[in-house]
Design a protein around this motif. Sequence first.
Motif, PDB file in Angstrom:
ATOM      1  N   VAL A  80       1.053  -1.071   0.051  1.00  0.00           N
ATOM      2  CA  VAL A  80       0.117   0.085   0.105  1.00  0.00           C
ATOM      3  C   VAL A  80       0.788   1.251  -0.026  1.00  0.00           C
ATOM      4  CG1 VAL A  80      -2.283  -0.954   1.137  1.00  0.00           C
ATOM      5  CG2 VAL A  80      -0.213  -0.017   2.491  1.00  0.00           C
ATOM      6  N   TYR A  81       0.407   2.330  -0.671  1.00  0.00           N
ATOM      7  CA  TYR A  81       1.145   3.440  -0.747  1.00  0.00           C
ATOM      8  C   TYR A  81       0.465   4.561   0.217  1.00  0.00           C
ATOM      9  CZ  TYR A  81       3.227   7.704  -2.521  1.00  0.00           C
ATOM     10  OH  TYR A  81       4.065   9.293  -2.615  1.00  0.00           O
ATOM     11  N   LEU A  82       1.276   4.784   1.237  1.00  0.00           N
ATOM     12  CA  LEU A  82       0.510   5.976   2.241  1.00  0.00           C
ATOM     13  C   LEU A  82       1.312   7.152   2.184  1.00  0.00           C
ATOM     14  CD1 LEU A  82       0.401   3.395   5.228  1.00  0.00           C
ATOM     15  CD2 LEU A  82      -1.313   3.781   3.482  1.00  0.00           C
ATOM     16  N   GLN A  83       0.218   8.386   2.533  1.00  0.00           N
ATOM     17  CA  GLN A  83       0.655   9.665   2.825  1.00  0.00           C
ATOM     18  C   GLN A  83      -0.213  10.011   3.899  1.00  0.00           C
ATOM     19  OE1 GLN A  83       0.228  12.216  -0.482  1.00  0.00           O
ATOM     20  NE2 GLN A  83       1.786  11.267  -1.686  1.00  0.00           N
ATOM     21  N   ASN A  84       0.498  10.998   4.999  1.00  0.00           N
ATOM     22  CA  ASN A  84      -0.389  11.677   5.860  1.00  0.00           C
ATOM     23  C   ASN A  84      -1.611  12.342   5.392  1.00  0.00           C
ATOM     24  OD1 ASN A  84       0.852  10.513   8.161  1.00  0.00           O
ATOM     25  ND2 ASN A  84       2.632  12.196   7.726  1.00  0.00           N
ATOM     26  N   GLY A  85      -2.640  12.352   5.795  1.00  0.00           N
ATOM     27  CA  GLY A  85      -3.876  12.901   4.872  1.00  0.00           C
ATOM     28  C   GLY A  85      -4.907  11.856   4.442  1.00  0.00           C
TER      29      GLY A  85
END
Length: 332
Positions: A80-85
């Motif tokens: 999975v690709y994660l970014q804050n927000g």
Amino acid sequence: MKKVIYTLTFALAFVACKKEPKDYVTLSGTITNPNSDSLCVAQRSIIKTIKVNPDGTFSDTLKVEDGNYLLYDGKERAIVYLQNGYDLNIKADTKSFDESITYEGEGSEANNFLAKKGLLKEQLIDFNELFTLDEAAFNAKLEANDKAFKDLLNSVAHLDSTFVNGQGTEIERIKQDLSRMYNEKMAVSSLKGQESPKFVDYENYVGGNMSLDDLKGKYVYIDLWATWCGPCKQEIPYLKAVEKEYHNKNIAFVSISLDRNSAYETWRRMVKDKELSGIQLFAKEDNDFARAYMVSGIPRFILIDPAGIVVDANAPRPSSSKLIDLFKTLDI
């Protein structure tokens, strides 16, 4: 004047109501047929453990640095690709995990792309087929695969530019890695029929040293492994079974540990605890033999004939039925 005051009041209210970007990721969703009571989010090590309820639902938050993470439920896994927000809702059925996993919410476009890319990779890259092609056919297949991956990436709208650039680099890396592996395989194949490179004075677990020349007159089936290597350890029960079946035949089974010298005692304990059979040797950080066979990953299995000639520089693993088929063709 009233109009000015009203406009100013509205503007201030809009600013006050505008949401600040979240400095964390929200992960929620449902796992059908869950394998455990938790999900792990990891990147080299576990970042977060998320509780999975008896009905398969879960919800939690975590702070991350932008990038790829492993989502693992004890048996199945997904990148999975994660970014804050991000506010991701995940649905998956472990009985058809790769085919069923879907994402909704903020960040879903990138992750649905990753899921599709994973399926496309499985569909396009068949190592058994790919590495039997001649060079022209292999290069044509490589270019076709590269175009398919890029077409998929270009077909997805609303992807973050940083993500797109990273995926472009990853697609190029897949192409380069396959090309490197193919060239290595061709180089390794060229060793067939040649006199084998030698190992000299590797420490024998039962005492003394041993060299390849000590085994002339027998077929030699070599296992290059290390105590830290998971796939190597998975082959151990199969190797023990094959060796037991061929115990009185004209073949020696030799396992060479490529561990660092600092793991010497770990090697000796593992040989004893797992009752490893055959000839157990420690290379003492002498990598010349492995280098001569162009070993880039372990386990690697090698078969040498009684005259010291290479039969197969990348022989079938003990877990493969092809190994016994090979032994039968050689009348071992």
